[in-house]
Design a protein around this motif. Structure first.
Motif, PDB file in Angstrom:
ATOM      1  N   GLU A   1      -8.892  -2.541 -10.219  1.00 24.59           N
ATOM      2  CA  GLU A   1      -8.171  -2.743  -9.266  1.00 24.59           C
ATOM      3  C   GLU A   1      -9.049  -3.161  -8.327  1.00 24.59           C
ATOM      4  O   GLU A   1      -8.738  -4.037  -7.429  1.00 24.59           O
TER       5      GLU A   1
ATOM      6  N   GLU B   1       2.978   2.088  -2.779  1.00 23.26           N
ATOM      7  CA  GLU B   1       2.599   3.022  -3.514  1.00 23.26           C
ATOM      8  C   GLU B   1       1.072   2.821  -3.986  1.00 23.26           C
ATOM      9  O   GLU B   1       0.580   2.824  -5.463  1.00 23.26           O
ATOM     10  N   MET B   2       0.018   3.151  -3.011  1.00 27.05           N
ATOM     11  CA  MET B   2      -1.459   3.303  -3.451  1.00 27.05           C
ATOM     12  C   MET B   2      -1.897   4.143  -3.306  1.00 27.05           C
ATOM     13  O   MET B   2      -1.863   5.303  -2.582  1.00 27.05           O
TER      14      MET B   2
ATOM     15  N   HIS C   1       4.399   5.655   2.043  1.00 23.16           N
ATOM     16  CA  HIS C   1       2.946   6.466   1.335  1.00 23.16           C
ATOM     17  C   HIS C   1       3.403   7.651   1.589  1.00 23.16           C
ATOM     18  O   HIS C   1       2.865   8.871   0.827  1.00 23.16           O
TER      19      HIS C   1
ATOM     20  N   GLU D   1       0.636  -1.214   0.008  1.00 20.55           N
ATOM     21  CA  GLU D   1      -0.022  -0.375  -0.162  1.00 20.55           C
ATOM     22  C   GLU D   1       0.818   1.050  -0.237  1.00 20.55           C
ATOM     23  O   GLU D   1      -0.096   2.279  -0.325  1.00 20.55           O
TER      24      GLU D   1
ATOM     25  N   LYS E   1      -7.833  -5.298  -4.393  1.00 24.11           N
ATOM     26  CA  LYS E   1      -7.349  -4.522  -3.054  1.00 24.11           C
ATOM     27  C   LYS E   1      -8.011  -2.717  -3.041  1.00 24.11           C
ATOM     28  O   LYS E   1      -9.003  -1.882  -3.837  1.00 24.11           O
TER      29      LYS E   1
ATOM     30  N   THR F   1      -2.720   0.256  -7.368  1.00 28.15           N
ATOM     31  CA  THR F   1      -1.006   0.516  -7.105  1.00 28.15           C
ATOM     32  C   THR F   1      -0.632   1.190  -8.614  1.00 28.15           C
ATOM     33  O   THR F   1      -0.809   1.378  -9.559  1.00 28.15           O
TER      34      THR F   1
END
Length: 336
Positions: free
Chosen positions: A251, A219-220, A323, A217, A257, A261
């Motif tokens: 996604e 890079e989400m 993040h 997460e 998810k 991402t």
């Protein structure tokens, strides 16, 4: 800034040891973006072309996400739209080095690469020289300065290395969007699967290599992030939302998810805000070339499978990131 090669290597020469940073990722001033423009490439390119510190010397188009001609069209559109056509776009090889087929990724990038957004033809045309020639020329003109940002299959960069092996020591380094690194073992990476032979050439070249790992997460971007981006009211934010809405839907609904991402934009952030990478691990990485079910998989390991001899680290894999820094770097680029 000229590169002190010995200093750059010392951050990850001890196999398997976590290190805080990779020195050559700091103070980057020049980059070549090698790309296969899909939805995540679009965001990474918006971010890189908006930088006032890093000069994008060229963008080269490589096999990857969708059909090659659409990739070229998408790249020309982005450079015309974002930089008024002032950055050269170079066509490269339009297929993997051995011409072997691979499954494209239209299921997540959409019919045109930018979701369902129809990409118009623009006035900008590709530069005359081949991507591999351009890579060699630019790297040689600025030894120790140019980082290759590899967002797609590695065909162009491998060909450049075959034509001019000296660029392995002249380039500052290469950032590769890698697979799901979770320790010793194998992992599928789309970009390696596109052209495994090209990945093998790059991994064996001696280039200083940094790779994105399994960051989850980190890079989400979630629906809440998309909603926040919608408040920016800029041309860049509108372009991102229009092209990436279907990616988020796929996604969250198909992969279950919490968001979409964005490994390519995280790789860009490693250059724009190096503090986003909180930890790297020195790893020996190879690529499987022959397996019926595993061709194109990265093989992460510290010892030879037969002899047990220690294998030298050739890649610094980012294993932990911020993040908050990633999200704010994305937001800052889309607010502009």
């Amino acid at each position: 800034m000229p590169l002190d090669r010995s200093r750059a290597q010392t951050a990850w020469t001890v196999l398997g040891q976590p290190v805080a940073s990779v020195p050559w990722l700091r103070d980057v001033r020049r980059v070549i973006i090698d790309t296969d423009p899909g939805t995540d490439d679009l965001l990474a390119i918006i971010m890189m072309l908006g930088s006032t510190r890093i000069t994008t010397e060229a963008i080269t188009v490589t096999p990857g996400n969708i059909g090659y001609e659409q990739e070229v069209r998408n790249t020309l559109f982005l450079v015309q739209t974002l930089k008024n056509g002032t950055i050269p776009v170079h066509r490269g090889v339009d297929h993997p080095l051995l011409g072997r087929s691979y499954p494209a990724a239209g299921f997540i990038h959409g019919r045109y690469g930018f979701g369902d957004m129809v990409v118009p033809e623009v006035a900008l045309k590709p530069a005359p020289d081949h991507a591999a020639i351009a890579i060699s020329r630019i790297v040689s003109a600025h030894p120790g300065e140019v980082v290759l940002l590899a967002l797609g299959g590695l065909s162009n960069i491998a060909l450049a290395l075959l034509l001019d092996p000296s660029i392995a020591r002249k380039a500052r380094g290469i950032v590769i969007v890698g697979g799901r690194y979770e320790g010793i073992g194998t992992s599928v990476s789309f970009n390696a699967m596109v052209d495994p032979e090209a990945a093998d050439i790059v991994l064996r070249s001696g280039l200083p290599i940094a790779m994105t790992g399994s960051l989850g997460e980190t890079e989400m971007l979630t629906q809440a992030d998309f909603d926040q981006i919608a408040t920016f009211g800029t041309a860049k934010s509108a372009l991102f939302l229009k092209s990436n809405a279907e990616r988020l839907k796929f996604e969250t609904e198909k992969r279950h998810k919490p968001g979409a991402t964005y490994a390519d934009p995280f790789a860009a952030t490693m250059l724009l805000e190096p503090s986003v990478a909180l930890q790297f691990e020195a790893v020996h990485v190879a690529v499987e070339l022959s397996g019926t079910e595993t061709r194109g998989s990265y093989v992460f390991g510290g010892t030879h499978i037969y002899t047990g001899d220690a294998l030298p680290a050739n890649v610094a894999i980012c294993t932990r990131g911020s993040h908050e820094i990633f999200r704010e770097t994305v937001f800052q680029a889309l607010r502009a």
